[in-house]
Design an enzyme around this catalytic site. Structure first.
Site, PDB file in Angstrom:
ATOM      1  N   ASP A  28       6.647   4.066  -3.919  1.00 54.75           N
ATOM      2  CA  ASP A  28       5.274   4.568  -3.859  1.00 54.75           C
ATOM      3  C   ASP A  28       4.507   3.956  -5.032  1.00 54.75           C
ATOM      4  O   ASP A  28       4.963   3.988  -6.182  1.00 54.75           O
ATOM      5  CB  ASP A  28       5.252   6.103  -3.971  1.00 54.75           C
ATOM      6  CG  ASP A  28       3.850   6.653  -3.777  1.00 54.75           C
ATOM      7  OD1 ASP A  28       3.524   7.027  -2.652  1.00 54.75           O
ATOM      8  OD2 ASP A  28       3.089   6.704  -4.764  1.00 54.75           O
ATOM      9  N   LEU A  29       3.352   3.335  -4.728  1.00 52.23           N
ATOM     10  CA  LEU A  29       2.560   2.692  -5.778  1.00 52.23           C
ATOM     11  C   LEU A  29       1.932   3.738  -6.694  1.00 52.23           C
ATOM     12  O   LEU A  29       1.367   4.728  -6.230  1.00 52.23           O
ATOM     13  CB  LEU A  29       1.474   1.823  -5.158  1.00 52.23           C
ATOM     14  CG  LEU A  29       1.952   0.536  -4.482  1.00 52.23           C
ATOM     15  CD1 LEU A  29       0.768  -0.202  -3.900  1.00 52.23           C
ATOM     16  CD2 LEU A  29       2.682  -0.349  -5.467  1.00 52.23           C
TER      17      LEU A  29
ATOM     18  N   ASP B 257       0.431   3.887   0.788  1.00 58.56           N
ATOM     19  CA  ASP B 257       1.051   3.049  -0.246  1.00 58.56           C
ATOM     20  C   ASP B 257       2.538   3.348  -0.372  1.00 58.56           C
ATOM     21  O   ASP B 257       3.122   3.169  -1.443  1.00 58.56           O
ATOM     22  CB  ASP B 257       0.341   3.245  -1.590  1.00 58.56           C
ATOM     23  CG  ASP B 257       0.373   4.704  -2.060  1.00 58.56           C
ATOM     24  OD1 ASP B 257       0.633   5.588  -1.219  1.00 58.56           O
ATOM     25  OD2 ASP B 257       0.157   4.954  -3.256  1.00 58.56           O
TER      26      ASP B 257
END
Length: 554
Positions: A426-427, A469
Site C-alpha cells: 500500500d502506497l 493504491d
C-alpha cells in the site's frame, strides 16, 4: 427436378458439354443479396451480444471493486475508532468519520436506487462519495435496477443494508462516547458500552462482508454461466439458420436449373459429370480454365485427379435417388497449384446408369479472406479476455486475475507441497499526491510505481493491482525462507526513488505485509487477510517498512 434429370440424362447420352444456356442473372443477384443480408445479420447479432456481455461483466467488476473500497473503509474506520477510545485523541475520531463517508456514500446510492422513483443523480453522487470509479457508475446503477429482484442480488442488497445499519448504530455510539470524552469523563458508561460493543460489531461486520463477497462471487459465476449459455444458444441459432439458409439456397439453385431449357457450355461455373466409377464424362469450358486441363485430356480421368478430397467416394456411395449439398473442398490445378472450391453436386439415375454432376466455383480469394478474418477474430477474443482480467490504468492483472492465479497456485502447491508468499503493498502518501497535484498526477504515479514494481520482482513472481493504491505480489518459493522479504526489500527500495510527474517531482514510500502459505493461511481469503493485516501493522509502525504476519511485532 424431373426436368433437370431429363436434360442431364440427354446430355450424358449424347456426350454434349453441359449447361448450354446461362442461368438468369436476376435470380442470382437476388440470392447474393440475400446471402449478404444473412451475414450482416450474424455480424450485428455477435456485436450486440459481445457488447452486452462486456457491459454486464464490467458492472459486476465495478461492484467487486466497490466492495473492496467499502470493506477497506470499514476496516480503517473500526481501527481508528478503537484507537480513539483507547487514546482519546480526537484526530482518530475524525479519521473514523472520514472513512465513514465512504460507507455513507454507498448507502446514499443504495437508498436512491430503492426509491419508487429512482434518483440517478443522487445515486451517482453517492457512489462517487464511496470512491467508486466514475466510469463504473452508470453500469453499477443499471445492474442494480436490472437485478435487484434476482435472488443473489436481493440477498447482496439486504446484506449491504444490514452493514449500513450496523455502521449507523456504531456511529451513534461513537458520538455519545465522544461527547463524554470531550466533557472530561473518558470512563463514562457510553465509552465503556462502546468498548464492549466494538468487538461484537467488528465480528458482525466481518460476517456481513464475507456474506456480501460470497453473494457477489456466486452472482459473478451465475452471470458468466448465463452469458456462456446465451452465447451457446446464439451460436446454435446461427448454425441452424445457416444450415437452413444453405439448404434453401441449394434448393433454389436446383429449381433454377430445372427451368433451364438445355445445358450450355457458356455457364461461368466449372461443371464436371462423372459416371458410376467416378471417371469424368463431362468437362465444360469453365472447368478447363479452372483446372488447367483440356476437356479431351480430362475425360476418362478419375475425379480425384481434380478434387482429391474424396468427394467422389461420398457421392458414389449415395443410395438415395437424389443427393445434393454445398461445401468447400480443395481442388488441384494441372500445375500442382491448390484451389479452394465451393462445390455443389446432384446424383441421379439415367439410362446409362448413375451420374453425378458437380458445379465448382473458385473461392480461393474468399478462403484467404475468411482465414484472415478467423485469425483476427481469435486475436480479438484473446484481447477481450485479457482486458477482462487486466487493470485499465496500469495494465497489471486485476483483482479477478489475482483470484484465478491464487486458485491455480494453491492447486500446484497443494500437490507439490511447496510454499509461497503473498506480498500486500500500500502506497504511503498517495492520497496527499492526489489531493495536492490532482488525479492525473496520481494516475501517473500509479503507472510509474507499477512499472518499478514489475522491474523489482523476479521473473517467476506475479504482481496485481487489487484496488486504488493497493498491490499484491505472489512470490513462489522452493522452501520456507526469506525470499518474500528480499522481494519486499527490493520493492521498497525502488519505491522510495523520486517520481517525475510532469512539472512536479514527488517522493512516496510503501508499506508491505508478508503472509506465507501454509503458515499464515491455507486459502486465498485467509492468506490475503493475513498479508493485509501485516501491511497495516507495518503502516501503523511508521510506514516505509514491511512486516511478516507470523513474526511477533516489535
Amino acid at each position: 427436378m424431373k426436368k433437370i434429370k431429363e436434360v442431364l440424362s440427354s446430355s450424358l447420352r449424347t456426350q454434349r458439354d453441359p449447361l448450354e444456356k446461362a442461368i438468369s442473372n436476376k435470380i442470382l443477384f437476388r440470392h447474393r443479396r440475400s446471402l449478404a443480408g444473412f451475414f450482416l445479420f450474424i455480424v450485428v447479432l455477435q456485436v450486440l451480444l459481445a457488447a452486452f456481455s462486456i457491459e454486464i461483466m464490467s458492472s459486476v467488476r465495478g461492484y467487486v471493486a466497490g466492495e473492496s473500497l467499502y470493506s477497506k473503509a470499514q476496516k480503517d474506520g473500526l481501527l481508528s475508532l478503537k484507537s480513539y477510545i483507547e487514546s482519546n485523541v480526537d484526530a482518530d475520531y475524525q479519521e473514523f468519520v472520514s472513512r465513514l463517508k465512504v460507507i455513507e456514500g454507498d448507502a446514499q446510492a443504495r437508498l436512491a436506487l430503492q426509491q419508487k422513483t429512482v434518483d440517478w443523480q443522487l445515486a451517482r453522487d453517492g457512489f462517487l462519495a464511496g470512491e467508486n470509479h466514475g466510469d463504473d457508475l452508470d453500469g453499477m446503477i443499471r445492474l442494480f435496477l436490472w437485478g435487484k429482484n434476482i435472488p443473489f442480488m436481493k440477498r447482496a442488497i439486504n446484506t449491504w443494508a444490514e452493514g449500513d445499519a450496523a455502521m449507523e448504530e456504531l456511529h451513534s455510539l461513537a458520538k455519545a462516547a465522544r461527547t463524554d470524552i470531550l466533557q472530561g469523563t473518558p470512563d463514562a458508561a457510553s465509552v465503556q458500552h462502546l468498548k464492549l460493543r466494538l468487538p461484537e460489531m467488528n465480528k458482525l461486520l466481518s460476517l456481513l462482508q464475507r456474506n456480501f463477497s460470497e453473494e457477489l462471487r456466486q452472482g459473478s459465476v451465475l452471470v458468466r454461466r448465463v452469458l456462456l449459455g446465451l452465447n451457446a444458444a446464439i451460436a446454435a441459432l446461427i448454425a441452424a439458420m445457416g444450415t437452413f439458409y444453405i439448404r434453401r439456397s441449394l434448393q433454389a439453385q436446383l429449381q433454377i436449373q430445372a427451368e433451364v431449357a438445355e445445358i450450355l457450355n457458356a455457364v461461368s461455373e466449372a461443371v464436371i459429370s462423372v459416371d458410376s466409377s467416378g471417371r469424368v464424362i463431362v468437362f465444360n469450358t469453365a472447368a478447363e480454365q479452372l483446372f488447367g486441363y483440356s476437356a479431351s485430356s480430362a475425360k476418362g480421368l478419375p475425379l480425384d485427379q481434380f478434387i482429391p478430397s474424396g468427394l467422389s467416394k461420398l457421392t458414389l456411395e449415395s443410395e438415395a435417388d437424389s443427393k445434393q449439398f454445398l461445401c468447400e473442398l480443395k481442388g488441384l490445378h494441372g500445375e500442382d497449384r491448390t484451389l479452394y472450391l465451393e462445390v455443389s453436386h446432384a446424383t441421379f439415375q439415367t439410362l446409362s446408369g448413375t451420374r453425378t454432376t458437380l458445379v465448382c466455383r473458385d473461392v480461393s480469394q474468399q478462403h484467404t479472406v475468411r482465414t484472415r478474418e478467423r485469425s483476427e477474430l481469435l486475436k480479438t477474443n484473446a484481447e477481450l479476455t485479457n482486458k477482462a482480467y487486466a487493470d485499465s490504468l496500469t495494465g497489471l492483472p486485476n483483482r479477478e486475475a489475482l483470484s484465478r492465479h491464487l486458485n491455480d497456485t494453491f492447486d500446484v502447491c497443494q500437490q507439490s507441497g511447496l510454499p509461497f508468499a503473498v506480498l500486500f503493498l500500500d502506497l504511503d502518501g498517495f492520497k496527499h499526491v492526489n489531493d495536492t497535484h490532482g488525479h492525473l498526477c496520481g494516475d501517473d504515479l500509479l503507472k510509474q510505481f507499477s512499472s518499478r514494481l514489475c522491474q523489482a520482482i523476479r521473473e517467476q513472481d506475479k504482481a496485481f493491482r487489487v484496488s486504488g493504491d493497493e498491490f499484491v505480489v505472489i512470490v513462489p518459493t522452493e522452501r520456507e525462507g526469506t525470499i518474500g522479504e528480499s522481494v519486499a526489500q527490493r520493492v521498497l527500495s525502488v519505491v522510495r526513488q523520486p517520481y517525475c510527474l510532469g512539472e512536479v517531482t514527488v517522493t512516496v514510500t510503501a508499506s508491505a505485509g508478508i503472509a506465507n502459505y501454509p503458515v499464515d493461511g491455507i486459502d486465498a481469503r485467509s492468506l490475503l487477510l493475513a498479508a493485509d493485516e501485516a501491511m497495516y501493522r507495518a503502516k501503523k509502525a511508521g510506514k516505509n517498512a514491511y512486516h511478516i504476519h507470523a513474526r511477533p511485532f516489535s
